[in-house]
Design a protein around this motif. Sequence first.
Motif, PDB file in Angstrom:
ATOM      1  N   TRP A 208       0.887  -1.038  -0.050  1.00 38.18           N
ATOM      2  CA  TRP A 208      -0.021   0.022   0.019  1.00 38.18           C
ATOM      3  C   TRP A 208       0.736   1.284   0.118  1.00 38.18           C
ATOM      4  N   LEU A 209       1.963   1.153  -0.171  1.00 35.09           N
ATOM      5  CA  LEU A 209       2.909   2.308   0.047  1.00 35.09           C
ATOM      6  C   LEU A 209       2.766   3.464  -0.989  1.00 35.09           C
ATOM      7  N   ALA A 210       2.426   3.121  -1.912  1.00 38.42           N
ATOM      8  CA  ALA A 210       2.319   4.209  -3.180  1.00 38.42           C
ATOM      9  C   ALA A 210       0.907   4.808  -2.709  1.00 38.42           C
ATOM     10  N   ALA A 211      -0.195   4.116  -2.342  1.00 34.95           N
ATOM     11  CA  ALA A 211      -1.458   4.478  -2.100  1.00 34.95           C
ATOM     12  C   ALA A 211      -1.360   5.558  -0.663  1.00 34.95           C
ATOM     13  N   TYR A 212      -0.618   4.999   0.225  1.00 33.76           N
ATOM     14  CA  TYR A 212      -0.075   6.031   1.352  1.00 33.76           C
ATOM     15  C   TYR A 212       0.254   7.281   0.952  1.00 33.76           C
ATOM     16  N   ALA A 213       1.395   7.070   0.094  1.00 31.96           N
ATOM     17  CA  ALA A 213       1.906   8.399  -0.329  1.00 31.96           C
ATOM     18  C   ALA A 213       1.067   9.217  -0.912  1.00 31.96           C
ATOM     19  N   ALA A 214       0.249   8.648  -1.895  1.00 26.42           N
ATOM     20  CA  ALA A 214      -0.839   9.721  -2.690  1.00 26.42           C
ATOM     21  C   ALA A 214      -1.756  10.244  -1.765  1.00 26.42           C
ATOM     22  N   LEU A 215      -2.097   9.750  -0.538  1.00 23.82           N
ATOM     23  CA  LEU A 215      -2.943  10.259   0.501  1.00 23.82           C
ATOM     24  C   LEU A 215      -2.230  11.372   1.139  1.00 23.82           C
ATOM     25  N   THR A 216      -1.125  11.197   1.550  1.00 23.43           N
ATOM     26  CA  THR A 216      -0.283  12.090   2.525  1.00 23.43           C
ATOM     27  C   THR A 216       0.217  13.519   1.622  1.00 23.43           C
ATOM     28  N   VAL A 217      -0.234  14.605   2.457  1.00 27.36           N
ATOM     29  CA  VAL A 217       0.219  15.832   1.836  1.00 27.36           C
ATOM     30  C   VAL A 217       1.679  15.755   1.716  1.00 27.36           C
TER      31      VAL A 217
END
Length: 273
Positions: A208-217
């Motif tokens: 989920w790292l890419a999805a986490y990153a996309a959600l974090t400013v």
Amino acid sequence: MRAWRLGGAAAAPLAEEGPEAAALWAAGATAVWIDGPDLVAYFPDDAPATPPGDGRWEDVPEVDHVAAYLAGLTPVDAGAVVVAPTHCEAVLRAGQQVVWLDPGTAFGTGHHESTRLALEALGMLPLAGRRVLDVGAGSGLLAIAADKLGAADALGIDVDPDTVPVARANGERNRSRARFLVGGFGDVALEPVDVLVANLYAELHAAWLAAYAALTVLGGDLLLSGILDPRHELLRDALALLDDAGGVGGPRLAWVDARRDGAWWLVHLRRVV
Ligand SMILES: C[S@@+](CC[C@H](N)C(=O)[O-])C[C@H]1O[C@@H](n2cnc3c(N)ncnc32)[C@H](O)[C@@H]1O
């Protein structure tokens, strides 16, 4: 409940699999075990007046194991947060916040290393004015702690619908503004956040790292806990993959640090692009 104790003779030792034990099971024993030279069997109160063998009755005190467990729980000091069962007094150092929490059906009392690591890491971040997402909120402890530590908004999501009422009740008990939603990560629509905390496991974090990153400013922090030694290396590999796949303008995460408690690790990442 009562226990029937048969004295064993050295010449004819008793055994858990012997004929005496078989006779006790046949007479309705609920447990049979060897205690030194003796064979002991538990019988319910409506047991036969005299079970097989030349034994004697012993009273067995009824123990409420759940109550004993709850009474034995003590507060957990996790840096800026103390997690205290409601029957305890919480002694706080300057700047510490208390979260009142009794164990229920949801994971997260602060006694597990992975939760404690996440609480300590939250307490080390500036949270004032920041939006926090707790992925896999369980008891709600991390989101409630983030709220108490000054977050502007704290949202917890959990795929298990049974946990969310528990988390909400814990929120109310703590007069917390933390919010909780039923939903799996990736299935529910989420607003961008400044801090993402997740106590799950290494393989899931890596996936989920890419999805986490996309959600974090940009500049936001990711606190990823629940990582069993030595699987934090999986996160390094996932980070490298993210760099390769990101291309121009894709989100990038930097490794801030990794902390361990026993066999458990927490990895702190920051969105830098
Ligand atoms: C180890 S517990 C963590 C509980 C609490 N946050 C803590 O740190 O103690 C993990 C929680 O994640 C939830 N979970 C598992 N997969 C999930 C998913 N795909 N999306 C959201 N929550 C999930 C589980 O239901 C469980 O409550």
